[in-house]
Design a protein around this motif. Structure first.
Motif, mmCIF file in Angstrom:
data_model
loop_
_atom_site.group_PDB
_atom_site.id
_atom_site.type_symbol
_atom_site.label_atom_id
_atom_site.label_comp_id
_atom_site.label_asym_id
_atom_site.label_seq_id
_atom_site.Cartn_x
_atom_site.Cartn_y
_atom_site.Cartn_z
ATOM 1 N N UNK A 114 30.918 146.034 72.477
ATOM 2 C CA UNK A 114 32.055 146.583 73.217
ATOM 3 C C UNK A 114 32.088 148.106 73.257
ATOM 4 N N UNK A 115 31.518 148.761 72.248
ATOM 5 C CA UNK A 115 31.695 150.209 72.094
ATOM 6 C C UNK A 115 30.470 151.033 72.429
ATOM 7 N N UNK A 116 29.671 150.548 73.348
ATOM 8 C CA UNK A 116 28.508 151.329 73.761
ATOM 9 C C UNK A 116 28.412 151.368 75.276
ATOM 10 N N UNK A 117 27.801 152.412 75.758
ATOM 11 C CA UNK A 117 27.507 152.511 77.183
ATOM 12 C C UNK A 117 26.041 152.170 77.452
ATOM 13 N N UNK A 118 25.269 152.034 76.377
ATOM 14 C CA UNK A 118 23.841 151.768 76.496
ATOM 15 C C UNK A 118 23.582 150.298 76.813
ATOM 16 N N UNK A 119 22.900 150.060 77.915
ATOM 17 C CA UNK A 119 22.554 148.688 78.297
ATOM 18 C C UNK A 119 21.630 148.054 77.262
ATOM 19 N N UNK A 120 20.722 148.852 76.691
ATOM 20 C CA UNK A 120 19.788 148.320 75.690
ATOM 21 C C UNK A 120 20.518 147.894 74.413
ATOM 22 N N UNK A 121 21.438 148.725 73.950
ATOM 23 C CA UNK A 121 22.211 148.391 72.746
ATOM 24 C C UNK A 121 23.074 147.163 73.016
ATOM 25 N N UNK A 122 23.686 147.123 74.177
ATOM 26 C CA UNK A 122 24.535 145.984 74.536
ATOM 27 C C UNK A 122 23.712 144.694 74.591
ATOM 28 N N UNK A 123 22.537 144.768 75.164
ATOM 29 C CA UNK A 123 21.676 143.583 75.266
ATOM 30 C C UNK A 123 21.242 143.112 73.875
ATOM 31 N N UNK A 124 20.861 144.048 73.023
ATOM 32 C CA UNK A 124 20.447 143.693 71.654
ATOM 33 C C UNK A 124 21.617 143.095 70.876
ATOM 34 N N UNK A 125 22.789 143.705 71.001
ATOM 35 C CA UNK A 125 23.977 143.187 70.309
ATOM 36 C C UNK A 125 24.322 141.791 70.820
ATOM 37 N N UNK A 145 19.237 135.203 81.774
ATOM 38 C CA UNK A 145 18.792 136.509 81.314
ATOM 39 C C UNK A 145 20.012 137.377 81.016
ATOM 40 N N UNK A 146 19.948 138.092 79.921
ATOM 41 C CA UNK A 146 21.064 138.978 79.574
ATOM 42 C C UNK A 146 21.122 140.211 80.477
ATOM 43 N N UNK A 147 20.162 140.346 81.372
ATOM 44 C CA UNK A 147 20.163 141.440 82.340
ATOM 45 C C UNK A 147 20.968 141.106 83.597
ATOM 46 N N UNK A 148 21.340 139.832 83.759
ATOM 47 C CA UNK A 148 22.088 139.426 84.941
ATOM 48 C C UNK A 148 23.490 140.028 84.918
ATOM 49 N N UNK A 170 26.402 138.228 83.180
ATOM 50 C CA UNK A 170 26.337 138.058 81.729
ATOM 51 C C UNK A 170 27.498 138.752 81.023
ATOM 52 N N UNK A 171 27.800 139.972 81.415
ATOM 53 C CA UNK A 171 28.815 140.745 80.692
ATOM 54 C C UNK A 171 30.166 140.033 80.600
ATOM 55 N N UNK A 172 30.725 139.499 81.693
ATOM 56 C CA UNK A 172 32.017 138.812 81.545
ATOM 57 C C UNK A 172 31.916 137.566 80.645
ATOM 58 N N UNK A 173 30.780 136.897 80.674
ATOM 59 C CA UNK A 173 30.612 135.722 79.814
ATOM 60 C C UNK A 173 30.519 136.113 78.340
ATOM 61 N N UNK A 174 29.809 137.205 78.055
ATOM 62 C CA UNK A 174 29.713 137.670 76.667
ATOM 63 C C UNK A 174 31.093 138.118 76.184
#
Length: 170
Positions: free
Chosen positions: A40-51, A103-106, A109-113
């Motif tokens: 929730x607290x990052x703007x980084x797509x990579x960090x968000x995907x890993x989390x 894929x977590x890149x879709x 994905x964000x609203x589902x997560x």
């Protein structure tokens, strides 16, 4: 942020508290909160995907542990509450299955997560405020449940490591 394999293996680094399996569940809850905050607290797509990857894996493992061992073992303390928690798990399991199949890149994905995080954090709060105090008050010896949970979790970690190793060989 640690890799997914690290988060799975870190579950076995600390000794499993067989005499207090609620403590093990609490550690899982703390991990989920930490991963949810990272997401929730990052703007980084990579960090968000890993989390999100670690969050999905941690919730999946925790759910299997509760559904397979813990809830059946403590059901007699409050059968109605356990039934409600099992219903919560069904909803979370559906979200997990959907997320694991995409894929977590879709973009969707964000609203589902976020929906998953909200549902799980609400469930955690209810367990900690209702079930855990009831178990403490019941003064049950949870050692046998803890031993079964330890074996169950070790099996899950072993199977996940095998799957990870197989995937890395492809």
């Amino acid at each position: 942020m640690a890799t997914t394999d690290d988060s799975v293996r870190s579950r076995t680094q600390d000794a499993f508290p067989v005499d207090n399996p609620v403590q093990a569940l609490q550690r899982d809850h703390d991990l989920v909160r930490k991963l949810a905050d990272a997401y929730r607290n990052t703007q980084s797509a990579d960090v968000r995907k890993q989390a999100a990857t670690q969050l999905i894996q941690a919730i999946h493992m925790h759910s299997r542990l509760e559904e397979g061992v813990f809830y059946p073992g403590v059901r007699r303390v409050d059968p109605n509450l356990i039934a409600r928690f099992e219903e919560d798990h069904l909803a979370v399991d559906d979200l997990l299955a959907t997320l694991q199949g995409m894929s977590l890149d879709e973009a969707r994905t964000e609203p589902l997560v976020r929906e998953l995080i909200d549902a799980v954090l609400s469930h955690i709060r209810q367990e900690e405020e209702q079930l855990f105090p009831e178990l403490k008050q019941a003064a049950l010896d949870l050692t046998s449940i803890g031993m079964e949970m330890q074996a169950f979790e070790a099996n899950l970690v072993h199977m996940q490591a095998q799957l990870s190793d197989q995937a890395s060989r492809r």
